[in-house]
Write a protein that holds these residues in place. Structure first.
Motif, PDB file in Angstrom:
ATOM      1  N   PHE A 241       0.840  -1.206   0.000  1.00 18.61           N
ATOM      2  CA  PHE A 241       0.000   0.000   0.000  1.00 18.61           C
ATOM      3  C   PHE A 241       0.876   1.257   0.000  1.00 18.61           C
ATOM      4  CE2 PHE A 241      -3.206  -2.701   2.558  1.00 18.61           C
ATOM      5  CZ  PHE A 241      -3.778  -3.193   1.400  1.00 18.61           C
ATOM      6  N   ALA A 245       1.122   4.117  -2.888  1.00 15.47           N
ATOM      7  CA  ALA A 245       0.907   5.537  -2.559  1.00 15.47           C
ATOM      8  C   ALA A 245       2.056   6.383  -3.101  1.00 15.47           C
ATOM      9  CB  ALA A 245       0.782   5.713  -1.043  1.00 15.47           C
ATOM     10  N   GLY A 344      -6.727   1.761  -3.050  1.00 17.99           N
ATOM     11  CA  GLY A 344      -6.397   0.948  -1.882  1.00 17.99           C
ATOM     12  C   GLY A 344      -7.336  -0.219  -1.681  1.00 17.99           C
ATOM     13  N   VAL A 370      -3.440   3.418   1.781  1.00 18.10           N
ATOM     14  CA  VAL A 370      -2.929   4.135   0.605  1.00 18.10           C
ATOM     15  C   VAL A 370      -3.154   5.639   0.787  1.00 18.10           C
ATOM     16  CG1 VAL A 370      -3.161   4.460  -1.888  1.00 18.10           C
ATOM     17  CG2 VAL A 370      -3.242   2.157  -0.933  1.00 18.10           C
ATOM     18  N   SER A 408       6.127   4.980   1.987  1.00 17.09           N
ATOM     19  CA  SER A 408       5.595   5.795   0.891  1.00 17.09           C
ATOM     20  C   SER A 408       6.466   6.987   0.535  1.00 17.09           C
ATOM     21  CB  SER A 408       4.191   6.291   1.253  1.00 17.09           C
ATOM     22  OG  SER A 408       4.217   7.059   2.441  1.00 17.09           O
TER      23      SER A 408
END
Length: 438
Positions: A241, A245, A344, A370, A408
């Motif tokens: 995730f 992102a 997501g 996300v 991320s």
């Protein structure tokens, strides 16, 4: 001592009454504006469902949006980043025209099939109206910053029906790695009042449901307690995730940079609209247009369907990422958050199948994680999981959101967020990518 306690009590009461005087009317106005926006947005989306040929007018809609901002937008073109900058350092101001302009152009984007969200619109409406009200109240610089932050909370909390999340999001989104709770109480009051106003106008939010997760799972023909394996699977999924992102952030910024370099002026949204039409034609279905919450036809892939077994294709998340990056990167208006929910949830659906995990739970984890990675707001997203799906799986929400946040990258979708340096050398995505390149 008694006199000191009494004076502090009087001061606290005066402070609370004063901020209620500022917050309540501001939040009611914002909530009413959000209710109008959600009603118009729903009408536009379902009108396009009934008239699918409107998609072929998306390039013309893009031209209209381009010239609306060119003629009337001025600084409003910067959207959420302008509001964040104004909270950090008041000066230029948030123009009054931002609220009606972003409302109209977001509805136009969805009416003609652009893949965008609604959070950006709600935040800009909240910030613009809060800035207008701060002028009416003749607030000083510090109080204006507080009211602007409360406006962000009101817009976000009202558009999703998550007032506590809205309040936390407003104070967390300003800086990556640091939260100031100075404005939290006004934000909480504003988000609650705005959400209550939306409910007063009989605007209803989409409800999502997590099926009950079994207490045991079969691994290598053994029945082991779920708590031994499920957190590990959740963390593994959350890494994915976070990486997605990161990919979303880079792709949106990349499309915008590429468009500005190679294409000029009103031709940018024309090119974006043509690509969206071509991709929809090639795929043979309109599932990745607009919000992705309501189904255009039975069996369509939506956020809601992602909570069910077989409710998403293996790469639905990738297609939604591409459609949204092209839409927002070429000048169409709306938010990023609802597409992030879609990306997501559908990715969670796919990973649940690969990891032999509960589909609805992993769709919910992807839904919030996300978003957490892209906006750098893991605490707000954890609370959003509790508000939307219930508190039963809070530990999984927290694991997913904070893991995705770490994986991320250092920068989110809002370029005006202040970055407070923190040292996580093992998990810094940029360092990891450099090592892989070597």
């Amino acid at each position: 001592m008694l006199k000191s306690i009494f004076l502090k009590l009087v001061f606290s009461i005066k402070y609370a009454v004063r901020w209620l005087f500022y917050i309540l009317p501001t939040s009611i106005v914002i909530g009413t504006f959000i209710a109008l926006f959600l009603w118009l947005l729903n009408m536009a989306i379902h009108y396009r469902f009934a008239h699918p040929w409107l998609l072929y007018l998306l390039p013309l809609a893009g031209i209209g949006i381009h010239f609306l901002y060119k003629l009337y937008g001025q600084s409003a073109e910067r959207g959420n980043n302008l509001i964040i900058d104004e909270i950090h350092k008041p000066g230029a101001g948030v123009p009054k025209r931002m609220a009606p302009l972003i409302l109209i152009t977001t509805v136009i984007t969805h009416l003609f099939g652009g893949s965008a969200g609604r959070e950006g619109t709600a935040v800009q409406i909240g910030g613009s109206l809060a800035n207008f009200c701060s002028g009416l109240f003749k607030l000083n610089e510090a109080d204006k910053k507080t009211l602007l932050t409360a406006g962000v909370a009101a817009g976000f909390g009202a558009v999703f029906g998550t007032p506590v999340t809205g309040a936390i999001f407003a104070v967390e989104v300003l800086a990556i790695g640091r939260i100031s709770y100075k404005a939290f109480l006004p934000c909480l009051l504003a988000a609650y009042a705005a959400d209550t106003t939306v409910n007063f106008w009989h605007i209803r939010h989409t409800h999502y449901h997590i099926d009950i997760v079994n207490t045991a799972t079969g691994v290598f023909n053994m029945q082991l307690p779920n708590d031994l394996w499920l957190p590990a699977k959740a963390i593994l999924a959350a890494i994915a995730f976070g990486l997605v992102a990161y990919a979303f952030t880079k792709t949106v910024h990349g499309v915008k940079t590429f468009s500005l370099k190679l294409i000029k002026g009103w031709l940018i949204p024309v090119a974006g609209g043509i690509v969206i039409i071509a991709l929809t034609f090639v795929l043979g279905k309109p599932d990745y247009l607009s919000l992705g919450v309501d189904a255009e036809y039975p069996g369509a892939v939506t956020i809601v369907s992602a909570f069910k077994q077989g409710g998403a294709d293996a790469i639905s998340w990738l297609w939604k990422l591409i459609f949204t990056a092209i839409t927002l990167g070429t000048g169409f208006k709306g938010g990023e958050v609802t597409p992030l929910f879609y990306i997501g949830a559908t990715l969670g659906n796919t990973l649940a199948g690969l990891l032999n995990a509960p589909v609805s739970l992993f769709a919910a984890l992807g839904f919030i994680a996300v978003f957490s990675g892209a906006t750098k707001t893991p605490l707000a997203c954890t609370v959003m999981g509790m508000e939307l799906f219930g508190p039963q799986y809070t530990i999984y929400f927290a694991l997913a959101c904070f893991t995705a946040y770490i994986f991320s990258g250092e920068q989110g979708i809002y370029s005006s967020q202040q970055v407070i340096k923190y040292r996580l050398p093992i998990f810094k995505i940029n360092a990891l990518i450099k090592k892989l390149k070597r």
